[in-house]
Design a protein around this motif. Structure first.
Motif, PDB file in Angstrom:
ATOM      1  N   VAL A   1       0.878  -1.172   0.000  1.00  0.00           N
ATOM      2  CA  VAL A   1       0.000   0.000   0.000  1.00  0.00           C
ATOM      3  C   VAL A   1       0.912   1.218   0.000  1.00  0.00           C
ATOM      4  CG1 VAL A   1      -1.558   1.338   1.442  1.00  0.00           C
ATOM      5  CG2 VAL A   1      -1.942  -1.082   1.151  1.00  0.00           C
ATOM      6  N   MET A   2       0.637   2.154  -0.873  1.00  0.00           N
ATOM      7  CA  MET A   2       1.523   3.317  -0.969  1.00  0.00           C
ATOM      8  C   MET A   2       0.915   4.522  -0.266  1.00  0.00           C
ATOM      9  SD  MET A   2       2.986   3.404  -4.730  1.00  0.00           S
ATOM     10  CE  MET A   2       2.661   2.095  -5.832  1.00  0.00           C
ATOM     11  N   VAL A   3       1.786   5.284   0.363  1.00  0.00           N
ATOM     12  CA  VAL A   3       1.354   6.534   0.971  1.00  0.00           C
ATOM     13  C   VAL A   3       2.302   7.640   0.506  1.00  0.00           C
ATOM     14  CG1 VAL A   3       1.186   7.806   3.139  1.00  0.00           C
ATOM     15  CG2 VAL A   3       0.248   5.529   2.977  1.00  0.00           C
ATOM     16  N   THR A   4       1.740   8.713  -0.011  1.00  0.00           N
ATOM     17  CA  THR A   4       2.560   9.833  -0.447  1.00  0.00           C
ATOM     18  C   THR A   4       2.667  10.835   0.696  1.00  0.00           C
ATOM     19  OG1 THR A   4       1.626   9.549  -2.618  1.00  0.00           O
ATOM     20  CG2 THR A   4       2.859  11.558  -2.239  1.00  0.00           C
ATOM     21  N   VAL A   5       3.883  11.099   1.120  1.00  0.00           N
ATOM     22  CA  VAL A   5       4.101  12.104   2.155  1.00  0.00           C
ATOM     23  C   VAL A   5       4.604  13.351   1.457  1.00  0.00           C
ATOM     24  CG1 VAL A   5       5.297  12.652   4.277  1.00  0.00           C
ATOM     25  CG2 VAL A   5       4.695  10.309   3.779  1.00  0.00           C
ATOM     26  N   CYS A   6       3.869  14.431   1.677  1.00  0.00           N
ATOM     27  CA  CYS A   6       4.115  15.652   0.931  1.00  0.00           C
ATOM     28  C   CYS A   6       4.682  16.692   1.884  1.00  0.00           C
ATOM     29  CB  CYS A   6       2.753  16.088   0.415  1.00  0.00           C
ATOM     30  SG  CYS A   6       2.805  17.072  -1.008  1.00  0.00           S
ATOM     31  N   LYS A   7       5.751  17.343   1.496  1.00  0.00           N
ATOM     32  CA  LYS A   7       6.328  18.337   2.408  1.00  0.00           C
ATOM     33  C   LYS A   7       5.852  19.733   2.002  1.00  0.00           C
ATOM     34  CE  LYS A   7      10.371  19.764   4.791  1.00  0.00           C
ATOM     35  NZ  LYS A   7      11.101  20.957   4.355  1.00  0.00           N
ATOM     36  N   ILE A   8       5.186  20.387   2.936  1.00  0.00           N
ATOM     37  CA  ILE A   8       4.757  21.766   2.706  1.00  0.00           C
ATOM     38  C   ILE A   8       5.298  22.609   3.851  1.00  0.00           C
ATOM     39  CG2 ILE A   8       2.782  23.310   2.547  1.00  0.00           C
ATOM     40  CD1 ILE A   8       1.225  21.126   1.282  1.00  0.00           C
ATOM     41  N   GLY A   9       6.053  23.638   3.530  1.00  0.00           N
ATOM     42  CA  GLY A   9       6.690  24.432   4.575  1.00  0.00           C
ATOM     43  C   GLY A   9       7.605  23.532   5.376  1.00  0.00           C
ATOM     44  N   ASP A  10       7.430  23.527   6.704  1.00  0.00           N
ATOM     45  CA  ASP A  10       8.270  22.667   7.539  1.00  0.00           C
ATOM     46  C   ASP A  10       7.582  21.358   7.895  1.00  0.00           C
ATOM     47  OD1 ASP A  10      10.031  24.744   7.561  1.00  0.00           O
ATOM     48  OD2 ASP A  10       9.210  25.622   9.399  1.00  0.00           O
ATOM     49  N   LYS A  11       6.309  21.228   7.505  1.00  0.00           N
ATOM     50  CA  LYS A  11       5.537  20.077   7.955  1.00  0.00           C
ATOM     51  C   LYS A  11       5.339  19.066   6.829  1.00  0.00           C
ATOM     52  CE  LYS A  11       4.630  21.377  12.199  1.00  0.00           C
ATOM     53  NZ  LYS A  11       3.776  22.485  12.552  1.00  0.00           N
ATOM     54  N   CYS A  12       5.075  17.829   7.233  1.00  0.00           N
ATOM     55  CA  CYS A  12       4.776  16.788   6.260  1.00  0.00           C
ATOM     56  C   CYS A  12       3.312  16.393   6.385  1.00  0.00           C
ATOM     57  CB  CYS A  12       5.627  15.554   6.515  1.00  0.00           C
ATOM     58  SG  CYS A  12       7.370  15.862   6.316  1.00  0.00           S
ATOM     59  N   ILE A  13       2.635  16.229   5.263  1.00  0.00           N
ATOM     60  CA  ILE A  13       1.233  15.833   5.286  1.00  0.00           C
ATOM     61  C   ILE A  13       1.043  14.576   4.440  1.00  0.00           C
ATOM     62  CG2 ILE A  13       0.352  18.162   5.651  1.00  0.00           C
ATOM     63  CD1 ILE A  13      -0.357  18.112   2.617  1.00  0.00           C
ATOM     64  N   VAL A  14      -0.063  13.873   4.707  1.00  0.00           N
ATOM     65  CA  VAL A  14      -0.399  12.747   3.832  1.00  0.00           C
ATOM     66  C   VAL A  14      -1.658  13.093   3.054  1.00  0.00           C
ATOM     67  CG1 VAL A  14       0.644  10.999   5.293  1.00  0.00           C
ATOM     68  CG2 VAL A  14      -1.757  11.552   5.595  1.00  0.00           C
ATOM     69  N   ASP A  15      -1.894  12.339   1.985  1.00  0.00           N
ATOM     70  CA  ASP A  15      -3.054  12.510   1.130  1.00  0.00           C
ATOM     71  C   ASP A  15      -3.274  13.974   0.721  1.00  0.00           C
ATOM     72  OD1 ASP A  15      -5.300  11.852  -0.299  1.00  0.00           O
ATOM     73  OD2 ASP A  15      -6.635  12.009   1.424  1.00  0.00           O
ATOM     74  N   PRO A  16      -2.341  14.558  -0.016  1.00  0.00           N
ATOM     75  CA  PRO A  16      -2.520  15.949  -0.432  1.00  0.00           C
ATOM     76  C   PRO A  16      -3.593  16.056  -1.509  1.00  0.00           C
ATOM     77  CG  PRO A  16      -0.593  15.014  -1.476  1.00  0.00           C
ATOM     78  CD  PRO A  16      -1.093  13.970  -0.530  1.00  0.00           C
ATOM     79  N   ASN A  17      -4.403  17.110  -1.458  1.00  0.00           N
ATOM     80  CA  ASN A  17      -5.316  17.347  -2.576  1.00  0.00           C
ATOM     81  C   ASN A  17      -4.583  18.160  -3.633  1.00  0.00           C
ATOM     82  OD1 ASN A  17      -5.416  20.018  -1.705  1.00  0.00           O
ATOM     83  ND2 ASN A  17      -7.254  19.661  -0.492  1.00  0.00           N
ATOM     84  N   ALA A  18      -5.251  18.447  -4.743  1.00  0.00           N
ATOM     85  CA  ALA A  18      -4.558  19.053  -5.882  1.00  0.00           C
ATOM     86  C   ALA A  18      -3.895  20.383  -5.489  1.00  0.00           C
ATOM     87  CB  ALA A  18      -5.531  19.247  -7.028  1.00  0.00           C
ATOM     88  N   ALA A  19      -4.603  21.205  -4.666  1.00  0.00           N
ATOM     89  CA  ALA A  19      -4.047  22.504  -4.280  1.00  0.00           C
ATOM     90  C   ALA A  19      -2.795  22.326  -3.437  1.00  0.00           C
ATOM     91  CB  ALA A  19      -5.091  23.298  -3.504  1.00  0.00           C
ATOM     92  N   GLU A  20      -2.846  21.347  -2.527  1.00  0.00           N
ATOM     93  CA  GLU A  20      -1.692  21.126  -1.650  1.00  0.00           C
ATOM     94  C   GLU A  20      -0.511  20.571  -2.436  1.00  0.00           C
ATOM     95  OE1 GLU A  20      -3.877  20.314   2.622  1.00  0.00           O
ATOM     96  OE2 GLU A  20      -3.844  18.746   1.110  1.00  0.00           O
ATOM     97  N   GLU A  21      -0.813  19.707  -3.407  1.00  0.00           N
ATOM     98  CA  GLU A  21       0.258  19.164  -4.241  1.00  0.00           C
ATOM     99  C   GLU A  21       0.968  20.289  -4.978  1.00  0.00           C
ATOM    100  OE1 GLU A  21      -1.207  16.169  -6.894  1.00  0.00           O
ATOM    101  OE2 GLU A  21      -0.713  14.555  -5.511  1.00  0.00           O
ATOM    102  N   HIS A  22       0.188  21.287  -5.345  1.00  0.00           N
ATOM    103  CA  HIS A  22       0.726  22.422  -6.079  1.00  0.00           C
ATOM    104  C   HIS A  22       1.687  23.245  -5.224  1.00  0.00           C
ATOM    105  CE1 HIS A  22       0.144  24.397  -9.878  1.00  0.00           C
ATOM    106  NE2 HIS A  22       0.349  25.545  -9.274  1.00  0.00           N
ATOM    107  N   CYS A  23       1.452  23.271  -3.908  1.00  0.00           N
ATOM    108  CA  CYS A  23       2.274  24.086  -3.005  1.00  0.00           C
ATOM    109  C   CYS A  23       3.533  23.365  -2.557  1.00  0.00           C
ATOM    110  CB  CYS A  23       1.486  24.436  -1.752  1.00  0.00           C
ATOM    111  SG  CYS A  23       0.096  25.463  -2.084  1.00  0.00           S
TER     112      CYS A  23
END
Lengths: 283, 280
Positions: free
Chosen positions: A196-218
């Motif tokens: 099972v894959m999980v994408t961890v997205c780094k925005i600013g200093d924090k990491c998030i999971v399951d980014p939506n399109a807007a968050e992926e853009h940032c």
């Protein structure tokens, strides 16, 4: 999707305060809908809708000859089709790079025999084996494709019915397979450890999971963590930015934790689906 | 898959003869047990020791910049060409782009490779692009694309990391503005053994789980690092590895990447000095 600077700042500040634009916390997932057995001509299929992301996966099975270097193993192949239906950016060859990235990540994630045992697909050592074609169609793109695809693939493989081979006759170079006509008589795949894959997205200093399109853009970059059972089967970085080693470790930990939770939830849902239930949008 | 009809691709169903030889029959599991028992790698390196590196720039005289790297038997050549306008792009982009192509020469591996890029090579190209993108100052050449071609002449393991290190050097040689020096190291993991900079046999050992009672971890990890900024520009792993082992491998790879930096630095300084002497 185009975002102005103010909108990007808004997303970023929200993430900083653990309150994302759709009200989620950093490690929250969006709601999902999962259907299995939706394509009548396929041996197994699943459709997953994760908020705005929509993925349809169908598994086709054909007979093939095993690779000479691994005569005891069957074959599995992944094809991703990013149609322009999903988003105009995929028009022409626009989605090709993404499609290759997803299918290659799936191939490597399923390559270890601890994640997916392809020896069960072998019918006759070095002569005959099943080949699974896993076709993935992206119907709508609302961010977080890797995760959605991996869950849908796992569900489709769970749903797959492999025809039952009653016996194999060898006559010289001729191999004769006696396959059962009875559709109810079939074999199932063991997908307990399918990744099972999980994408961890780094925005600013924090990491998030399951980014939506807007968050992926940032985000400048993200790490895709594929977890099979309690082990990590693939890690693949996407995006352009680089990470500090400490951030990398942190995001791996987050991804691992979330993937285990996600896998548990998925297994629970799959065990609730009755195999003979009629459902789905194509029926 | 499109087939190039102008080339002789060889018969479709051929098999490398080595599948039937004695060395192949001595299974990889046995070789691994041997290494475990003696505690020594076949080329008598320590497990955390990188192979000796040979690098040089300017291997391809027609290219803007080029580099050649040798890790014992692994030989990779990388060339970088002049920036050109991004083809088939209607809108103006504020950032430049990198185009990377990673290719195994047909004769570089045990099995013959085809001329068209296969899935593995495409994946390697994507990883290379990712690793280099965060090193190059892309805003310095808006709407332009720099092409990076890496060809593996001989594959004895750790090709991808060798190609990334060499590509960094080739980009610097081409005078492409960069933030930092990039180095990359591969590691193979099999149970509790970490092979830093594995050879092709060691890589094959790590590709599949070896039968054992308890702990069956295996995998390959590739890490690329920007040295002065202490940033990981690319991290790639596959196999089946626990999180603790992975964290351990990151710190080992981090250390080894740092060890490679002086070699690359030394070569760049040498190149600059040579250029200065020529100009005066």
């Amino acid at each position: 999707m185009a975002l102005c600077d103010a909108e990007k700042t808004f997303v970023l500040h929200g993430v900083q305060d653990n309150f994302r634009i759709d009200g989620r916390e950093l490690d929250d997932y969006r709601p999902m809908e999962l259907e299995t057995d939706v394509v009548s001509h396929a041996f197994g299929s699943a459709r997953l809708r994760l908020a705005n992301t929509d993925v349809l996966v169908a598994v086709k099975i054909e007979l093939d000859v095993p690779f000479p270097e691994s005569p005891q193993n069957g074959k599995i192949e992944f094809f991703v089709d990013c149609s322009a239906n999903a988003t105009p950016e995929f028009e022409g060859r626009g989605g090709e790079d993404l499609a290759i990235a997803i299918s290659n990540t799936l191939t490597t994630a399923y390559s270890s025999s601890l994640a997916f045992d392809s020896r069960k697909l072998c019918l006759l050592n070095g002569k005959k084996c099943w080949k699974l074609y896993v076709d993935i169609l992206i119907l709508e793109c609302g961010g977080n494709l890797f995760d959605a695809v991996s869950i849908a693939v796992k569900a489709a493989l769970w749903n797959t019915r492999i025809p039952f081979v009653k016996n194999v006759n060898i006559d010289g170079n001729n191999i004769d397979l006696d396959v059962s006509d009875d559709l109810c008589l079939c074999e199932r795949l063991d997908i307990e450890n399918a990744p099972v894959m999980v994408t961890v997205c780094k925005i600013g200093d924090k990491c998030i999971v399951d980014p939506n399109a807007a968050e992926e853009h940032c985000s400048m970059g993200s790490v895709v963590v594929a977890v099979s059972g309690t082990k990590i089967s693939t890690i693949y970085q996407t995006g352009t930015g680089s990470l500090h080693p400490a951030t990398l470790t942190e995001s791996l930990q987050l991804g691992f934790r979330v993937a285990i939770r996600l896998n548990e939830a998925l297994s629970k849902v799959l065990s609730r689906i009755r195999p003979d239930e009629e459902a789905g949008f194509l029926k | 898959m499109p087939v190039d009809h102008k080339r002789i691709n060889g018969p479709e169903d051929t098999v490398p003869y080595s599948l039937y030889t004695k060395t192949n029959k001595q299974s990889l599991t046995e070789q691994y047990e041997e290494i475990r028992k003696t505690g020594q790698r076949t080329d008598s390196r320590a497990f955390s020791e990188h192979r000796k590196i040979f690098v040089r720039t300017g291997a391809v005289s027609q290219a803007k910049g080029s580099a050649y790297i040798e890790l014992d038997n692994t030989k990779v050549i990388v060339s970088v060409f002049d920036p050109r306008e991004i083809p088939n792009r209607p809108d103006y982009s504020l950032k430049g782009e990198l185009y990377c192509e990673f290719k195994f020469a047909p004769f570089s591996c045990h099995k013959r490779r085809l001329h068209v890029q296969d899935a593995e090579e495409k994946q390697h190209s994507a990883i290379m692009k990712r690793a280099l993108e965060s090193t190059v100052c892309l805003h310095e050449f808006p709407n332009f694309q720099v092409d990076v071609y890496a060809t593996v002449l001989e594959n004895d393991g750790s090709c991808l990391s060798a190609a990334i290190t060499a590509a960094g050097l080739a980009l610097a040689h081409a005078g492409v503005p960069m933030y930092d020096i990039i180095t990359s190291v591969t590691m193979g993991i099999q149970r509790d053994t970490f092979f830093v900079d594995p050879t092709v046999t060691e890589q094959n050992i790590c590709l599949y789980p070896r039968p054992s009672e308890s702990d069956t971890e295996h995998g390959i990890v590739v890490l690329s690092k920007l040295h002065t900024h202490d940033q990981v520009s690319q991290f790639y792993q596959f196999g089946n590895v626990s999180l603790d082992k992975l964290n351990e491998s990151i710190s080992i790879l981090d250390e080894t990447c740092r060890e490679l930096v002086p070699i690359v630095q030394k070569y760049l300084v040498k190149h600059v000095v040579k250029n200065l002497q020529r100009n005066t």
